[in-house]
Scaffold this motif. Sequence first.
Motif, PDB file in Angstrom:
ATOM      1  N   GLY A 137       5.163  73.480   5.031  1.00  0.00           N
ATOM      2  CA  GLY A 137       4.843  73.385   6.443  1.00  0.00           C
ATOM      3  C   GLY A 137       5.933  72.695   7.230  1.00  0.00           C
ATOM      4  O   GLY A 137       7.112  72.793   6.901  1.00  0.00           O
ATOM      5  N   ALA A 138       5.517  71.985   8.257  1.00  0.00           N
ATOM      6  CA  ALA A 138       6.473  71.346   9.161  1.00  0.00           C
ATOM      7  C   ALA A 138       5.975  69.966   9.565  1.00  0.00           C
ATOM      8  O   ALA A 138       4.773  69.697   9.553  1.00  0.00           O
ATOM      9  N   ALA A 139       6.922  69.115   9.915  1.00  0.00           N
ATOM     10  CA  ALA A 139       6.589  67.755  10.347  1.00  0.00           C
ATOM     11  C   ALA A 139       7.440  67.389  11.559  1.00  0.00           C
ATOM     12  O   ALA A 139       8.557  67.884  11.726  1.00  0.00           O
ATOM     13  N   ARG A 140       6.897  66.508  12.378  1.00  0.00           N
ATOM     14  CA  ARG A 140       7.626  65.940  13.518  1.00  0.00           C
ATOM     15  C   ARG A 140       8.233  64.628  13.051  1.00  0.00           C
ATOM     16  O   ARG A 140       7.548  63.781  12.469  1.00  0.00           O
ATOM     17  N   ILE A 141       9.536  64.474  13.313  1.00  0.00           N
ATOM     18  CA  ILE A 141      10.235  63.235  12.987  1.00  0.00           C
ATOM     19  C   ILE A 141      10.819  62.712  14.289  1.00  0.00           C
ATOM     20  O   ILE A 141      11.704  63.342  14.873  1.00  0.00           O
ATOM     21  N   ALA A 142      10.303  61.592  14.759  1.00  0.00           N
ATOM     22  CA  ALA A 142      10.744  61.009  16.024  1.00  0.00           C
ATOM     23  C   ALA A 142      11.485  59.715  15.749  1.00  0.00           C
ATOM     24  O   ALA A 142      10.979  58.834  15.055  1.00  0.00           O
ATOM     25  N   MET A 143      12.710  59.621  16.283  1.00  0.00           N
ATOM     26  CA  MET A 143      13.544  58.435  16.108  1.00  0.00           C
ATOM     27  C   MET A 143      13.854  57.852  17.478  1.00  0.00           C
ATOM     28  O   MET A 143      14.376  58.559  18.345  1.00  0.00           O
ATOM     29  N   ASN A 144      13.503  56.601  17.662  1.00  0.00           N
ATOM     30  CA  ASN A 144      13.761  55.904  18.920  1.00  0.00           C
ATOM     31  C   ASN A 144      14.648  54.706  18.662  1.00  0.00           C
ATOM     32  O   ASN A 144      14.395  53.928  17.739  1.00  0.00           O
ATOM     33  N   LEU A 145      15.675  54.562  19.496  1.00  0.00           N
ATOM     34  CA  LEU A 145      16.615  53.449  19.391  1.00  0.00           C
ATOM     35  C   LEU A 145      16.415  52.562  20.608  1.00  0.00           C
ATOM     36  O   LEU A 145      16.594  53.009  21.749  1.00  0.00           O
ATOM     37  N   ILE A 146      16.048  51.312  20.368  1.00  0.00           N
ATOM     38  CA  ILE A 146      15.796  50.367  21.451  1.00  0.00           C
ATOM     39  C   ILE A 146      16.816  49.240  21.344  1.00  0.00           C
ATOM     40  O   ILE A 146      16.924  48.600  20.291  1.00  0.00           O
ATOM     41  N   PRO A 147      17.591  49.003  22.427  1.00  0.00           N
ATOM     42  CA  PRO A 147      18.532  47.874  22.381  1.00  0.00           C
ATOM     43  C   PRO A 147      17.765  46.569  22.151  1.00  0.00           C
ATOM     44  O   PRO A 147      16.728  46.321  22.773  1.00  0.00           O
ATOM     45  N   TRP A 148      18.281  45.746  21.254  1.00  0.00           N
ATOM     46  CA  TRP A 148      17.656  44.464  20.922  1.00  0.00           C
ATOM     47  C   TRP A 148      18.775  43.452  20.782  1.00  0.00           C
ATOM     48  O   TRP A 148      19.310  43.267  19.703  1.00  0.00           O
ATOM     49  N   GLY A 149      19.165  42.853  21.898  1.00  0.00           N
ATOM     50  CA  GLY A 149      20.349  42.000  21.913  1.00  0.00           C
ATOM     51  C   GLY A 149      21.556  42.868  21.587  1.00  0.00           C
ATOM     52  O   GLY A 149      21.756  43.913  22.200  1.00  0.00           O
ATOM     53  N   ASP A 150      22.335  42.458  20.596  1.00  0.00           N
ATOM     54  CA  ASP A 150      23.485  43.249  20.151  1.00  0.00           C
ATOM     55  C   ASP A 150      23.106  44.233  19.044  1.00  0.00           C
ATOM     56  O   ASP A 150      23.980  44.883  18.467  1.00  0.00           O
ATOM     57  N   SER A 151      21.819  44.331  18.757  1.00  0.00           N
ATOM     58  CA  SER A 151      21.334  45.153  17.642  1.00  0.00           C
ATOM     59  C   SER A 151      20.499  46.321  18.163  1.00  0.00           C
ATOM     60  O   SER A 151      20.383  46.535  19.364  1.00  0.00           O
ATOM     61  N   THR A 152      19.898  47.043  17.222  1.00  0.00           N
ATOM     62  CA  THR A 152      19.067  48.202  17.546  1.00  0.00           C
ATOM     63  C   THR A 152      17.738  48.086  16.823  1.00  0.00           C
ATOM     64  O   THR A 152      17.700  47.927  15.597  1.00  0.00           O
ATOM     65  N   LEU A 153      16.654  48.167  17.576  1.00  0.00           N
ATOM     66  CA  LEU A 153      15.339  48.301  16.969  1.00  0.00           C
ATOM     67  C   LEU A 153      15.121  49.804  16.799  1.00  0.00           C
ATOM     68  O   LEU A 153      15.081  50.552  17.771  1.00  0.00           O
ATOM     69  N   PHE A 154      15.048  50.250  15.544  1.00  0.00           N
ATOM     70  CA  PHE A 154      14.922  51.671  15.212  1.00  0.00           C
ATOM     71  C   PHE A 154      13.473  51.925  14.845  1.00  0.00           C
ATOM     72  O   PHE A 154      12.939  51.301  13.935  1.00  0.00           O
ATOM     73  N   ILE A 155      12.816  52.827  15.558  1.00  0.00           N
ATOM     74  CA  ILE A 155      11.425  53.176  15.274  1.00  0.00           C
ATOM     75  C   ILE A 155      11.391  54.632  14.834  1.00  0.00           C
ATOM     76  O   ILE A 155      11.902  55.512  15.525  1.00  0.00           O
ATOM     77  N   LEU A 156      10.808  54.868  13.669  1.00  0.00           N
ATOM     78  CA  LEU A 156      10.726  56.200  13.081  1.00  0.00           C
ATOM     79  C   LEU A 156       9.257  56.569  12.900  1.00  0.00           C
ATOM     80  O   LEU A 156       8.505  55.842  12.241  1.00  0.00           O
ATOM     81  N   ASP A 157       8.855  57.678  13.523  1.00  0.00           N
ATOM     82  CA  ASP A 157       7.499  58.198  13.367  1.00  0.00           C
ATOM     83  C   ASP A 157       7.574  59.555  12.676  1.00  0.00           C
ATOM     84  O   ASP A 157       8.411  60.387  13.033  1.00  0.00           O
ATOM     85  N   TRP A 158       6.693  59.765  11.701  1.00  0.00           N
ATOM     86  CA  TRP A 158       6.592  61.030  10.981  1.00  0.00           C
ATOM     87  C   TRP A 158       5.161  61.511  11.076  1.00  0.00           C
ATOM     88  O   TRP A 158       4.222  60.734  10.853  1.00  0.00           O
ATOM     89  N   HIS A 159       4.983  62.791  11.417  1.00  0.00           N
ATOM     90  CA  HIS A 159       3.640  63.335  11.552  1.00  0.00           C
ATOM     91  C   HIS A 159       3.656  64.803  11.153  1.00  0.00           C
ATOM     92  O   HIS A 159       4.489  65.569  11.645  1.00  0.00           O
ATOM     93  N   PRO A 160       2.744  65.240  10.254  1.00  0.00           N
ATOM     94  CA  PRO A 160       2.706  66.650   9.885  1.00  0.00           C
ATOM     95  C   PRO A 160       2.239  67.504  11.066  1.00  0.00           C
ATOM     96  O   PRO A 160       1.353  67.098  11.818  1.00  0.00           O
TER      97      PRO A 160
END
Length: 157
Positions: free
Chosen positions: A85-108
């Motif tokens: 089948g197929a899945a949704r993979i969502a990647m969000n990059l949020i600036p966090w000071g000099d770093s990156t808060l990376f949020i990954l969501d996976w959903h069939p």
Amino acid sequence: MARNRRLILSPPSEVWDLLSDGRRYGEWVTGTRHVLAADAHWPQVGARLRVRVGVGPLTLDDTCVVRICEPGRRLELEARAHPFGAARIAMNLIPWGDSTLFILDWHPLRGPGTRMHGLPVDYVVAVRNGMMLTKLSRIAVREHDEAAARAAQDVPG
């Protein structure tokens, strides 16, 4: 759905550089044997990435299609692996000071994965995605440190 978060000690622009290079997905996407093809316009909407995935002797070819791209901030893919089948993979990059808060969501989205969706499957996917984010973080930090070292050597002193 499986959701993972990771603080990556590199700025979002550098993390985005890794996401926007389709040929490098094999370096950090857990289970990817190698990238078979990446469209030249990756990661623009509609671009495709073909990869071979597997564990041990079991392999299959997977296609990822970019569904949403907000450069430097958000990338959403539809991963298709026949017959699963197929899945949704969502990647969000949020600036966090000099770093990156990376949020990954996976959903069939379609196929047998939608019927197996729930605690056991989501747990396995979350573990896999956590390993993937660890790899991505290590690459991003290593490349950030190497760039900083090169820049320091170029500074007259």
